[in-house]
Write an enzyme that holds these catalytic residues in place. Structure first.
Site, PDB file in Angstrom:
ATOM      1  N   LYS A 107     102.042   5.455 102.429  1.00  0.00           N
ATOM      2  CA  LYS A 107     103.002   5.499 101.331  1.00  0.00           C
ATOM      3  C   LYS A 107     102.659   4.387 100.365  1.00  0.00           C
ATOM      4  CE  LYS A 107     106.133   8.579 100.915  1.00  0.00           C
ATOM      5  NZ  LYS A 107     105.462   9.752 100.357  1.00  0.00           N
ATOM      6  N   GLU A 132      95.499  10.739 106.791  1.00  0.00           N
ATOM      7  CA  GLU A 132      96.714  10.243 107.457  1.00  0.00           C
ATOM      8  C   GLU A 132      96.899  10.823 108.850  1.00  0.00           C
ATOM      9  OE1 GLU A 132     101.550   9.863 106.705  1.00  0.00           O
ATOM     10  OE2 GLU A 132     100.201  10.348 105.052  1.00  0.00           O
TER      11      GLU A 132
END
Length: 395
Positions: A222, A206
């Site tokens: 997410k 990420e």
């Protein structure tokens, strides 16, 4: 244990570095040129301290819109590590529960130069990793999910990211084990950083923040499912995962707007499905034009800690995290990456492990919304930790 003595810590600092996000052409020739380590007891504003240190060592980051060139002294760039505690302090939040790994600093900046004669690593020693001991049981984790759901029902928060911790004793040199994490599939920020009595290994996919050519971007992740055909379908069809994801996208848009040219924030990619190890994850890309005169300190204050590991609203979520999690997040849920001339690339330290002189530490969690199932959240955290535990355990 992390090596000590004439062939230990000193030799460790002279080993060729393998920092996340470093330029591929430089990555295996980097050695330490200068170092800063900071803890809250040292005082001062950590964001400003980082900016001033880098500028003093040939990486002017007080205006990210200015063209920057390689320093003639041979400085290539710098690794930057920001702990979850330091990130919370930058955001104006309480630091959270005490860290289970106090040997680690909360800020580390390592300025790198090049070498053609690196110190070779010491001879390999037998590696043993003991059993993992969690800081909370599965039932306690599930109860914490219910606590967050109650806070959501009261209107205190919309979403909170809950993180658990486990530690395992070891003997031998932890760096080879931590280096293995960087080879895991999807580890965009694979690499290591180490100091006197501590080391970090990262397999994060990420992007917390990247700045290049006057543009800034973040890629929040997410939403998680097993990397199967059915898992792909389930993730795309999940109203709960999409709602959780959109909340964080909105939060990140607001974070970038604080340091962006007015009206320039945009969502370039929404809810794209990417793979990390044996998991599908949903990722979006948000970008903007950098505001005139933006310095690194203000950038760090705007994006740390990353919204995908706090929840929304960010400060309310951090308050809930402090009240709910039994131990601090240490090296996880912070930032680790590279700052070079004209380029910043920091990963969010999910899928990250750390070593102190006696234990490896590992953290994993997930976002909690009103629709969260406590037992499913416990299982998701275990699924995220499993590939790291397997890689660390290899002899």
């Amino acid at each position: 244990m992390i090596p000590h003595g004439p062939d230990g810590v000193e030799a460790l600092s002279r080993r060729v570095s393998n920092p996340p996000a470093a330029p591929p052409t430089c990555r295996h020739t980097l050695v330490e040129h200068a170092r800063l380590e900071w803890r809250p007891t040292d005082g001062g504003d950590p964001a400003t301290i980082v900016q001033d240190f880098l500028t003093a060592h040939g990486l002017p980051v007080n205006d990210l819109t200015r063209p920057t060139h390689h320093d003639p002294t041979g400085v290539c760039g710098a690794s930057l590590y920001v702990s979850a505690t330091a990130g919370a302090l930058m955001a104006g939040s309480p630091p959270g529960p005490p860290t289970p790994a106090p040997a680690l600093p909360d800020i580390a900046v390592v300025v790198h130069a090049h070498t053609h004669q690196p110190t070779p690593p010491p001879p390999p020693r037998p590696w043993w990793l003991g059993p993992w001991q969690p800081s909370w049981t599965p039932d306690q984790h599930a109860a914490a999910v219910d606590t967050v759901r109650a806070a959501i029902a009261r209107g205190d928060v919309y979403q909170v990211n809950l993180v658990g911790h486990a530690a395992a004793p070891y003997t031998g040199d932890p760096l080879p084990a931590l280096t293995r994490l960087g080879a895991l599939p999807g580890a965009r920020y694979g690499g290591t950083l180490h100091g006197d009595g501590w080391a970090i290994g990262c397999a994060s996919p990420e992007t917390l923040v990247e700045v290049t050519a006057g543009r800034i971007l973040t890629r929040p992740i997410k939403g998680t499912r097993p990397a199967t055909t059915q898992g792909h379908r389930d993730l795309l069809a999940s109203a709960k995962e999409r709602a959780e994801h959109i909340m964080i996208v909105d939060l990140e848009r607001n974070d970038l707007a604080r340091v962006a040219r007015t009206g320039s924030v945009r969502v370039d990619d929404l809810f794209a499905i990417r793979r990390w190890c044996d998991l599908w994850q949903a990722e979006s890309t948000i970008s903007a034009a950098v505001a005139d005169g933006l310095g690194l300190a203000d950038l760090l204050r705007a994006v740390c800690p990353g919204g995908s590991v706090t929840g929304a609203p960010k400060l309310a979520a951090l308050t809930q995290i402090t009240a709910t999690e039994p131990v601090g997040r240490g090296a996880s849920m912070g930032a680790l990456g590279w700052i070079g001339p004209g380029h910043i690339d920091l990963g969010l330290t999910i899928r990250t492990a750390a070593a102190d002189p006696h234990h490896l530490h590992l953290w994993a969690g997930g976002g909690i919304t009103w629709d969260s199932d406590p037992h499913a959240e416990v299982a998701e955290a275990a699924a995220k930790a499993a590939p790291l535990r397997a890689a660390l355990a290899k002899p």
